[in-house]
Write an enzyme that holds these catalytic residues in place. Structure first.
Site, PDB file in Angstrom:
ATOM      1  N   GLU A   7      -5.122   1.762 -12.067  1.00 49.96           N
ATOM      2  CA  GLU A   7      -4.662   2.330 -10.790  1.00 49.96           C
ATOM      3  C   GLU A   7      -3.171   2.159 -10.543  1.00 49.96           C
ATOM      4  O   GLU A   7      -2.491   3.085 -10.133  1.00 49.96           O
ATOM      5  CB  GLU A   7      -5.405   1.693  -9.600  1.00 49.96           C
ATOM      6  CG  GLU A   7      -6.824   2.162  -9.437  1.00 49.96           C
ATOM      7  CD  GLU A   7      -7.793   1.179 -10.048  1.00 49.96           C
ATOM      8  OE1 GLU A   7      -8.949   1.199  -9.670  1.00 49.96           O
ATOM      9  OE2 GLU A   7      -7.380   0.382 -10.925  1.00 49.96           O
ATOM     10  N   ASP A  80     -10.554  -0.228 -11.372  1.00 48.84           N
ATOM     11  CA  ASP A  80     -11.192  -1.399 -10.753  1.00 48.84           C
ATOM     12  C   ASP A  80     -12.707  -1.410 -10.962  1.00 48.84           C
ATOM     13  O   ASP A  80     -13.347  -0.363 -11.046  1.00 48.84           O
ATOM     14  CB  ASP A  80     -10.893  -1.423  -9.257  1.00 48.84           C
ATOM     15  CG  ASP A  80      -9.457  -1.834  -8.963  1.00 48.84           C
ATOM     16  OD1 ASP A  80      -8.806  -2.399  -9.869  1.00 48.84           O
ATOM     17  OD2 ASP A  80      -8.974  -1.588  -7.843  1.00 48.84           O
ATOM     18  N   ASP A  82     -15.453  -1.481  -9.346  1.00 49.71           N
ATOM     19  CA  ASP A  82     -16.322  -1.222  -8.198  1.00 49.71           C
ATOM     20  C   ASP A  82     -16.561   0.279  -8.097  1.00 49.71           C
ATOM     21  O   ASP A  82     -16.140   1.056  -8.959  1.00 49.71           O
ATOM     22  CB  ASP A  82     -15.711  -1.779  -6.907  1.00 49.71           C
ATOM     23  CG  ASP A  82     -14.340  -1.184  -6.599  1.00 49.71           C
ATOM     24  OD1 ASP A  82     -13.898  -0.263  -7.310  1.00 49.71           O
ATOM     25  OD2 ASP A  82     -13.693  -1.659  -5.643  1.00 49.71           O
ATOM     26  N   GLU A  84     -15.305   2.562  -6.097  1.00 48.08           N
ATOM     27  CA  GLU A  84     -14.090   3.367  -6.009  1.00 48.08           C
ATOM     28  C   GLU A  84     -13.393   3.454  -7.363  1.00 48.08           C
ATOM     29  O   GLU A  84     -12.861   4.499  -7.730  1.00 48.08           O
ATOM     30  CB  GLU A  84     -13.135   2.784  -4.957  1.00 48.08           C
ATOM     31  CG  GLU A  84     -13.614   2.930  -3.528  1.00 48.08           C
ATOM     32  CD  GLU A  84     -13.828   4.391  -3.126  1.00 48.08           C
ATOM     33  OE1 GLU A  84     -12.907   5.206  -3.314  1.00 48.08           O
ATOM     34  OE2 GLU A  84     -14.918   4.713  -2.627  1.00 48.08           O
ATOM     35  N   TYR A 293     -10.656 -10.231  -8.800  1.00 49.71           N
ATOM     36  CA  TYR A 293     -10.747  -9.002  -8.006  1.00 49.71           C
ATOM     37  C   TYR A 293     -11.131  -9.332  -6.578  1.00 49.71           C
ATOM     38  O   TYR A 293     -12.056 -10.118  -6.322  1.00 49.71           O
ATOM     39  CB  TYR A 293     -11.767  -8.062  -8.633  1.00 49.71           C
ATOM     40  CG  TYR A 293     -11.740  -6.676  -8.056  1.00 49.71           C
ATOM     41  CD1 TYR A 293     -10.554  -5.955  -8.000  1.00 49.71           C
ATOM     42  CD2 TYR A 293     -12.898  -6.081  -7.570  1.00 49.71           C
ATOM     43  CE1 TYR A 293     -10.524  -4.674  -7.467  1.00 49.71           C
ATOM     44  CE2 TYR A 293     -12.882  -4.801  -7.055  1.00 49.71           C
ATOM     45  CZ  TYR A 293     -11.681  -4.108  -6.999  1.00 49.71           C
ATOM     46  OH  TYR A 293     -11.665  -2.845  -6.472  1.00 49.71           O
ATOM     47  N   ARG A 295     -12.156  -7.273  -3.997  1.00 47.74           N
ATOM     48  CA  ARG A 295     -13.175  -6.508  -3.271  1.00 47.74           C
ATOM     49  C   ARG A 295     -14.544  -6.894  -3.826  1.00 47.74           C
ATOM     50  O   ARG A 295     -15.006  -6.345  -4.826  1.00 47.74           O
ATOM     51  CB  ARG A 295     -12.922  -5.003  -3.407  1.00 47.74           C
ATOM     52  CG  ARG A 295     -11.681  -4.540  -2.652  1.00 47.74           C
ATOM     53  CD  ARG A 295     -11.507  -3.039  -2.671  1.00 47.74           C
ATOM     54  NE  ARG A 295     -10.361  -2.637  -1.885  1.00 47.74           N
ATOM     55  CZ  ARG A 295      -9.120  -2.547  -2.350  1.00 47.74           C
ATOM     56  NH1 ARG A 295      -8.877  -2.813  -3.635  1.00 47.74           N
ATOM     57  NH2 ARG A 295      -8.125  -2.199  -1.565  1.00 47.74           N
ATOM     58  N   HIS A 340     -19.678  -8.755  -8.452  1.00 46.12           N
ATOM     59  CA  HIS A 340     -18.527  -9.450  -9.018  1.00 46.12           C
ATOM     60  C   HIS A 340     -18.520 -10.905  -8.587  1.00 46.12           C
ATOM     61  O   HIS A 340     -19.257 -11.315  -7.703  1.00 46.12           O
ATOM     62  CB  HIS A 340     -17.218  -8.796  -8.547  1.00 46.12           C
ATOM     63  CG  HIS A 340     -17.233  -7.304  -8.655  1.00 46.12           C
ATOM     64  ND1 HIS A 340     -17.405  -6.660  -9.846  1.00 46.12           N
ATOM     65  CD2 HIS A 340     -17.119  -6.335  -7.704  1.00 46.12           C
ATOM     66  CE1 HIS A 340     -17.391  -5.341  -9.641  1.00 46.12           C
ATOM     67  NE2 HIS A 340     -17.230  -5.124  -8.348  1.00 46.12           N
TER      68      HIS A 340
END
Length: 881
Positions: A7, A80, A82, A84, A293, A295, A340
């Site tokens: 990202e 990432d 997740d 998203e 991470y 989130r 996670h």
């Protein structure tokens, strides 16, 4: 060459360093495309087909990725770990396939931390894209689009001041509004407490009266002063002896390491960070490889991290601080996926990282993670009971001693609100049965029960998580939206519901009750999680939602504005017109005594007005409950020293204001929000504006200070500079004024003096293709796509205007066409003919030009009429008002 997509550029730079020459790492800079902000981007009638549009600022980056992909043997999507991140990878893959630049070998890798070990290990464990996560993303994105794009137009047409609604946003707002209602409905109750200050062996301590005249006391038992004073006298006259001493060991266990939600809560409590600031700083720490991470709703740590934490504890403290076995945690949050690890430092050997906000947040994360693996704290609670000679009155003293700090040596979790009963922190002297401590003082204190506290960001996030509403990773954005829309304001880190937020919530509760119900929104999260887990088909979820939601929104859209007003008047009756203490009708107008009060709506918002308008012009703000200031528009502040006329403080539909004189000649001024107490002196100052600071030393033209639509400002020769407060309007001197105006001129440069800069740019118009800009015009802010200009409604702040609202305003204005200007143009023909009649024949050709071309071309005056009409059509809510 192997192409890796992540990202952020910071992440790309770090990872490329870890992987070596055979790898090229490029950043997508977040999402590369999204649903276009226009109707039809999601089409329910075509099995929820979606159109995607490349972000305007991503053209260059996508081209770079495409060019690199054409040269690559392998594409590694490393966004990432997740939903998203999975979505970004999917978008990149789809774009490259569409552009025929997709390598044959496409793989997905994920890692929980950006360290060399985790990144290189992840590269050896590639997988396919997770279609279930992609489906969950598509469902969530389509759901939010359909909710917002279907409901927001209903709001714009039926509810003044409402800017948007959202599936989670509106429910979060309802929590704040509901708490506001609880506080308003709360009636404080008086109670008293009696305590004695005692001393034993040279140590003072306090003991509370817990039994009086043989009756055990609860919080509200001493309900008035008379009883409290009688109890105090009994304590003063009694001889209290220690009846018993009870000592109990107590153990406190550490909290688990941070999740996204608990990090936001603790950063708000201990660092004063907003949720969005916390996530922004945490993102920086993650990309720098300092933390895992951020989130996540998992509370477990990797076994290797647990070992590293235990080793760090043993190194810093004695072996007593390391428990025999590692600690393992399970989340209690509803809807937690635990995909996670918890948030932790990547290296427990580093107890510091970065500087400023990064260092402070890292310190919080480090200490919380380390404390989670430390030994329990060992405490000792002591309770001493003292009884007088009658045996009917008892005092109790409590104290707590830390015998072994354990994890408390590193970290203690904060709390949002402390209880009145938090009195166990003191240290008591050693006492035994039969001791008689000396009595030094006895007090009786009055208290009142307190309403439930307003939400802070920390407590709001906690409540959203408890209810299972939304996802922790979206809380920061959700809270920021309701702030930006001015539905709420914050004071001393607490949320207060604004008038527009309260009205919007009432409208949704009345007309869309199901969709702002807490259980419905939480249930929707359960279904979306089922899609993520492959247990539900995403289109079936959307179909079930749309089947009920679309007819309901169509039904409300068909209602007349007066019907909406009438329904809300009834729905809000208890709030707007609560029963009066004297039993009189709360709807009777307090001014004329004959008309009836009811809710009305206009282009500037909702208000309460008398049915005898225009004979009776009584009005009251919507957010001002009945009886709060009825008739307050006749409050006199004193006489103006110059004219001798009375200065009145009044309340109109747009809020409180002051007035000097009556009729057309009256002077009026709004009361700024930053004036805590309006006095006669302040009123005279406000009515005197604008204030002349003095002539500018270079131009000789006056510099003035005043208060305008957007707040206090300085003005000089067509140039403006903002002031920070109302006080500065009257206090700013010549030197400061010249300096501020010079700063504005320097920032603007030559271009700002010749061409106005847009206040906001909202992207391309979906039909005309022109860039949508919000501009500051002579008659107020307006929005344009380069072809059509549309004035903003007066209650619309330029900075809050969304692309959807801008497109609607432009389209509505364009749809009206030049119909109204034609009549104006025809009327102007009379002037040239009249002029021609007075002239001789030699000048007749000049007169002929005006009727054919010049009148239609000159559209300035008609255009303003048309723009105003467009604004009126979009803004009114109650046609009967």
């Amino acid at each position: 060459m192997q192409l890796v997509i992540v990202e952020s550029p910071a992440k790309a730079k770090t990872i490329e360093k870890y992987l070596g020459k055979d790898y090229k790492v490029l950043a997508s800079y977040g999402h590369v495309r999204d649903l276009p902000p226009k109707d039809g981007s999601v089409r329910p009638d075509e099995e929820f087909a979606m159109d995607w549009e490349l972000y305007g600022d991503k053209q260059r980056q996508v081209k770079a990725i495409t060019d690199a992909a054409k040269q690559a043997d392998r594409l590694i999507l490393a966004t990432d770990p997740d939903r998203e991140g999975e979505a970004i990878s999917w978008h990149v893959r789809e774009l490259l396939a569409k552009r025929r630049a997709l390598p044959k070998d496409v793989q997905r890798v994920t890692f929980n931390a950006i360290t060399k070990e985790t990144v290189t290990k992840a590269m050896t464990q590639p997988r396919e894209l997770d279609q279930d996560l992609i489906d969950a993303y598509l469902a969530r994105r389509a759901l939010d689009y359909l909710f917002g794009f279907t409901l927001s137009p209903v709001l714009w047409r039926k509810l003044p001041g409402a800017k948007s609604a959202g599936r989670v946003q509106s429910v979060a707002l309802r929590l704040i509004v509901d708490r506001e209602r609880e506080i308003e409905a709360f009636r404080p109750q008086e109670y008293w407490s009696v305590a004695a200050l005692l001393a034993h062996d040279g140590t003072d301590f306090s003991a509370k009266l817990v039994t009086f005249e043989g009756q055990k006391l609860d919080r509200l038992s001493l309900g008035d002063e008379g009883v409290a004073l009688r109890a105090r006298t009994a304590v003063e006259q009694g001889a209290f002896k220690v009846e018993g001493v009870e000592t109990k060991p107590h153990r406190r266990n550490p909290q688990p390491p941070f999740t996204t939600s608990t990090l936001q809560q603790e950063a708000a409590r201990k660092l004063g960070f907003s949720a969005s600031q916390t996530m922004r700083v945490a993102q920086t720490l993650y990309e720098a490889g300092a933390i895992t991470y951020m989130r996540t709703d998992g509370v477990q740590m990797d076994p290797s991290a647990i070992s590293a934490a235990r080793a760090a504890i043993a190194e810093r403290f004695s072996g007593h601080y390391v428990p025999e076995k590692p600690r393992h945690y399970e989340t209690k949050a509803k809807n937690a996926q635990e995909a996670h690890e918890a948030i932790r430092p990547t290296e427990f050997t580093k107890d510091r990282f970065g500087s400023g906000d990064e260092a402070r947040l890292y310190d919080l994360i480090f200490k919380r993670a380390m404390a989670s693996q430390m030994a329990s704290a060992q405490l000792e609670r002591t309770t001493v009971t003292l009884r007088d000679g009658t045996g009917r009155n008892e005092l109790r003293a409590s104290g707590q001693v830390v015998k072994f700090p354990g994890f408390l040596a590193v970290y203690e979790e904060g709390r949002d609100n402390k209880s009145d009963d938090d009195d166990d922190g003191g240290l008591l002297p050693f006492m035994k049965a039969g001791d008689m401590p000396a009595k030094k003082d006895v007090t009786a204190e009055q208290h009142f029960t307190q309403p439930p506290p307003r939400f802070s960001e920390a407590s709001l996030v906690k409540r959203l998580e408890e209810l299972g509403i939304g996802r922790p990773s979206t809380y920061a954005a959700t809270i920021q939206v309701i702030k930006d829309r001015a539905y709420v304001r914050t004071e001393k880190n607490r949320f207060f519901a604004e008038e527009t937020g309260r009205l919007l919530t009432s409208f949704l509760e009345r007309f869309f009750p199901r969709y702002v119900a807490y259980e419905f929104t939480a249930g929707m999260e359960d279904e979306l999680d089922d899609v993520s887990g492959g247990r539900q088909e995403w289109k079936a979820l959307l179909e079930a939602f749309w089947r009920d939601f679309k007819p309901k929104s169509d039904e409300v859209m068909e209602k007349k504005p007066s019907e909406v007003t009438e329904a809300l008047d009834e729905f809000l009756s208890d709030y707007l017109f609560p029963p009066k203490a004297d039993g009189t009708d709360p709807r009777v107008c307090p001014k004329c005594g004959e008309g009836r009060l009811s809710l009305r709506g206009g282009r500037y918002g909702a208000f309460v007005a008398c049915s005898n308008y225009p004979e009776c012009k009584f009005t009251r703000k919507f957010a001002q409950p009945g009886g709060a200031n009825d008739g307050g528009d006749d409050e006199g502040l004193g006489k103006d020293p110059e004219t001798g006329m009375e200065i009145m403080r009044r309340t109109g539909r747009f809020g409180p204001y002051i007035q000097l004189g009556e009729g057309k000649e009256a002077k009026r001024a709004s009361i700024p929000k930053d004036i805590d107490e309006l006095t006669l002196e302040w009123a005279i100052k406000l009515l005197s504006l604008p204030r002349t600071v003095g002539p500018h030393p270079e131009s000789g033209k006056d510099i003035t200070a005043s208060i305008g639509r957007y707040g206090p400002y300085l003005a000089h020769d067509g140039k403006y500079a903002r002031l920070r407060s109302t006080a500065e309007v009257f206090d700013t001197g010549m030197n400061a004024a010249v300096s501020m105006l010079a700063d504005v001129a320097n920032r603007g440069g030559a271009a700002s003096r010749t061409k106005a800069e847009p206040l906001k740019v909202l992207g391309a118009h979906p039909t005309s293709g022109g860039e949508i800009k919000v501009m500051a015009g002579r008659y107020g802010p307006y929005v344009t796509d380069g072809t059509t200009n549309a004035t903003l409604p007066r209650d619309q702040k330029p900075e809050d205007l969304t692309a959807e609202q801008a497109i609607t305003l432009i389209d509505e204005k364009a749809a009206k066409g030049p119909a109204k200007p034609k009549k104006k143009a025809a009327a102007k023909k009379a002037a040239p003919k009249k002029a021609a009649a007075k002239t001789d024949g030699a000048k007749k050709p000049a007169a002929k030009k005006a009727p054919a071309k010049k009148a239609p071309a000159k559209k300035a005056a008609p255009k303003k009429v048309a723009e105003t009409a467009g604004t009126d059509d979009a803004a009114p809510w109650d046609a009967d008002a």
